[in-house]
Design a protein around this motif. Structure first.
Motif, mmCIF file in Angstrom:
data_model
loop_
_atom_site.group_PDB
_atom_site.id
_atom_site.type_symbol
_atom_site.label_atom_id
_atom_site.label_comp_id
_atom_site.label_asym_id
_atom_site.label_seq_id
_atom_site.Cartn_x
_atom_site.Cartn_y
_atom_site.Cartn_z
ATOM 1 N N GLY A 79 -17.990 43.108 22.938
ATOM 2 C CA GLY A 79 -16.625 42.969 23.421
ATOM 3 C C GLY A 79 -16.198 44.003 24.441
ATOM 4 O O GLY A 79 -15.053 43.976 24.900
ATOM 5 N N HIS A 80 -17.110 44.890 24.833
ATOM 6 C CA HIS A 80 -16.786 45.940 25.790
ATOM 7 C C HIS A 80 -17.570 45.720 27.087
ATOM 8 O O HIS A 80 -18.774 45.441 27.059
ATOM 9 C CB HIS A 80 -17.138 47.320 25.227
ATOM 10 C CG HIS A 80 -16.474 47.629 23.919
ATOM 11 N ND1 HIS A 80 -15.117 47.836 23.805
ATOM 12 C CD2 HIS A 80 -16.987 47.752 22.666
ATOM 13 C CE1 HIS A 80 -14.823 48.089 22.539
ATOM 14 N NE2 HIS A 80 -15.928 48.037 21.832
ATOM 15 N N VAL A 81 -16.881 45.863 28.211
ATOM 16 C CA VAL A 81 -17.537 45.740 29.510
ATOM 17 C C VAL A 81 -18.337 47.012 29.778
ATOM 18 O O VAL A 81 -17.802 48.123 29.749
ATOM 19 C CB VAL A 81 -16.513 45.509 30.633
ATOM 20 C CG1 VAL A 81 -17.196 45.538 32.000
ATOM 21 C CG2 VAL A 81 -15.801 44.178 30.432
ATOM 22 N N ILE A 82 -19.630 46.833 30.022
ATOM 23 C CA ILE A 82 -20.517 47.941 30.365
ATOM 24 C C ILE A 82 -20.960 47.755 31.813
ATOM 25 O O ILE A 82 -21.549 46.732 32.164
ATOM 26 C CB ILE A 82 -21.746 47.993 29.436
ATOM 27 C CG1 ILE A 82 -21.315 48.161 27.981
ATOM 28 C CG2 ILE A 82 -22.695 49.120 29.864
ATOM 29 C CD1 ILE A 82 -20.560 49.441 27.681
ATOM 30 N N SER A 104 -17.442 51.681 33.018
ATOM 31 C CA SER A 104 -17.436 50.927 31.757
ATOM 32 C C SER A 104 -16.071 51.027 31.089
ATOM 33 O O SER A 104 -15.255 51.899 31.414
ATOM 34 C CB SER A 104 -18.509 51.466 30.803
ATOM 35 O OG SER A 104 -19.805 51.143 31.257
ATOM 36 N N ASP A 105 -15.825 50.122 30.147
ATOM 37 C CA ASP A 105 -14.582 50.197 29.391
ATOM 38 C C ASP A 105 -14.453 51.551 28.710
ATOM 39 O O ASP A 105 -15.457 52.196 28.352
ATOM 40 C CB ASP A 105 -14.549 49.096 28.319
ATOM 41 C CG ASP A 105 -14.125 47.744 28.875
ATOM 42 O OD1 ASP A 105 -13.722 47.678 30.052
ATOM 43 O OD2 ASP A 105 -14.205 46.743 28.127
ATOM 44 N N ALA A 106 -13.215 51.950 28.504
ATOM 45 C CA ALA A 106 -12.927 53.207 27.818
ATOM 46 C C ALA A 106 -11.804 52.966 26.815
ATOM 47 O O ALA A 106 -10.666 53.382 27.031
ATOM 48 C CB ALA A 106 -12.549 54.292 28.812
ATOM 49 N N PRO A 107 -12.098 52.255 25.707
ATOM 50 C CA PRO A 107 -11.047 52.051 24.710
ATOM 51 C C PRO A 107 -10.519 53.379 24.188
ATOM 52 O O PRO A 107 -11.246 54.383 24.156
ATOM 53 C CB PRO A 107 -11.764 51.263 23.607
ATOM 54 C CG PRO A 107 -13.226 51.491 23.826
ATOM 55 C CD PRO A 107 -13.392 51.704 25.292
#
Length: 288
Positions: free
Chosen positions: A15-18, A68-71
Motif C-alpha cells: 500500500g506504499h509507493v516506493i 517514496s511515501d513517508a507515512p
C-alpha cells in the motif's frame, strides 16, 4: 560511459509507493543498491551510468526517504525490520531472483536482513561505509545515538534531531573528505530539503532509536559471513567518523578473502570517488 538511460519509476508495496531508479539491461546480473541516512537513491546518481552497460541496477528509496511515501510516524511503525520487510517484498515484486548487494549506512542493516532471510539470493556484497561490527561505530558520532537508544527522552532526542539539520547533514558529507570542494553542495542541500518536510523529525527519531536492533544483529550478520563465505568488497571512505575504518577492516575476521579499499574521503564516498568505486565494482563482480 554507459549509454543506457536511468529510469525513475515507482511501484506500490504493502500500500506504499516506493520510488526507485533502474538502469541497465533487464537480462544482466542484478545489483541492488540500498542507500543510507539521510539520503535516497539520489546518492547513486553518478554511479549508475558507470555500471549500466554491464549490470541491471535497481536503487529504491526506503520508505520515509526520497520520493517514496513517508507515512507519519504515528501511522507506520518505523523500524529496520519493517523497512527490510518492505524491501524484500519490493525485490520479489520486481522479480529479482538473485542479486549482488550494494549497502551503505542504513542500507547495510536492511540489506543484511535480506541476506539472513534468503542467503541463496545474494551473490556478492559491496559495502561502502555499511557497517556490521561494533568497532566500526565512531565513538564521538555515536555517543548521542547510543544515549537515545538507551532511553528516549526529550533530552536524548535533542542532539539526535540535530543530525538531521542542514548543518548536521553538511557535516556528514564533508567530514573526512580530502578535498571538500569536490563535494557538490547540491547533494547535502537536496537531503536537507527532504529532511525538512513535515513529519520527518519523528520518522528519523523512530528509526535512529531503533538502531540498537541492528547492533543486536551484528553477531548474526557475522555468522552469515562465516557460513556463506559471500564475496565481499569494501570501498570505504577512510575519513568517515560515523562508520570508522576499523569497521571495514573487521570484515576480514569473518571473510578472510574480503577485498578492502580505504579511500581518502568521507561517509558519502560516491560524491568524490564514483569513478574509482565503479572500476573496483566492475573488477570485483567480473570475477564472481
Amino acid at each position: 560511459m554507459s549509454s543506457h538511460p536511468v529510469h525513475h519509476r515507482t511501484t506500490t508495496v504493502d500500500g506504499h509507493v516506493i520510488a526507485y531508479r533502474e538502469a541497465g539491461p533487464a537480462d544482466a546480473p542484478v545489483l541492488l543498491l540500498l542507500h543510507g541516512f539521510p539520503s535516497s537513491s539520489h546518492m547513486f546518481r553518478d554511479l549508475l551510468p558507470l555500471l549500466a552497460d554491464r549490470y541491471h541496477l535497481i536503487a529504491p528509496d526506503h520508505l520515509g526517504f526520497g520520493r517514496s511515501d513517508a507515512p507519519a510516524a504515528g501511522d507506520f511503525p518505523y523500524s529496520f525490520d519493517r523497512l527490510a520487510e518492505i524491501t524484500g517484498r519490493f525485490t520479489e515484486q520486481l522479480g529479482l531472483k538473485e542479486y549482488a548487494l550494494y549497502i551503505q549506512d542504513y542500507g547495510a542493516p536492511i540489506g543484511l536482513r535480506l541476506a539472513l532471510a534468503h542467503p541463496e539470493r545474494v551473490t556478492a556484497i559491496v559495502t561502502q561505509n555499511g557497517n556490521a561490527y561494533e568497532e566500526g561505530l565512531g565513538a564521538d558520532a555515536w555517543a548521542p545515538v547510543l544515549a537515545l537508544i538507551a532511553e528516549r527522552t526529550p533530552e536524548t532526542e535533542a542532539p539526535v534531531r540535530a543530525i538531521s539539520s542542514p548543518d548536521g547533514i553538511r557535516w556528514q558529507y564533508l567530514t573526512g573528505v580530502a578535498d571538500p570542494t569536490l563535494v557538490s553542495p547540491d547533494a547535502y542541500e537536496h537531503d536537507a530539503a527532504l529532511m525538512a518536510r513535515p513529519g520527518q523529525g519523528e520518522i528519523q527519531l523512530d528509526l535512529i532509536s531503533d538502531y540498537g536492533s541492528n547492533i543486536a544483529l551484528y553477531p548474526a550478520f557475522q555468522e552469515y559471513f562465516r557460513t556463506s563465505r559471500v564475496p565481499l568488497l569494501a570501498v570505504w571512505g577512510g575519513g568517515d567518523e560515523i562508520f570508522v575504518p576499523e569497521g571495514a577492516l573487521a570484515f576480514r575476521r569473518d571473510l578472510p578473502d574480503a577485498e578492502i579499499h580505504l579511500l581518502p574521503t568521507g561517509h558519502f564516498a560516491l560524491e568524490t570517488h564514483a569513478a574509482q568505486i565503479a572500476a573496483l565494482i566492475r573488477d570485483f563482480l567480473g570475477r564472481i
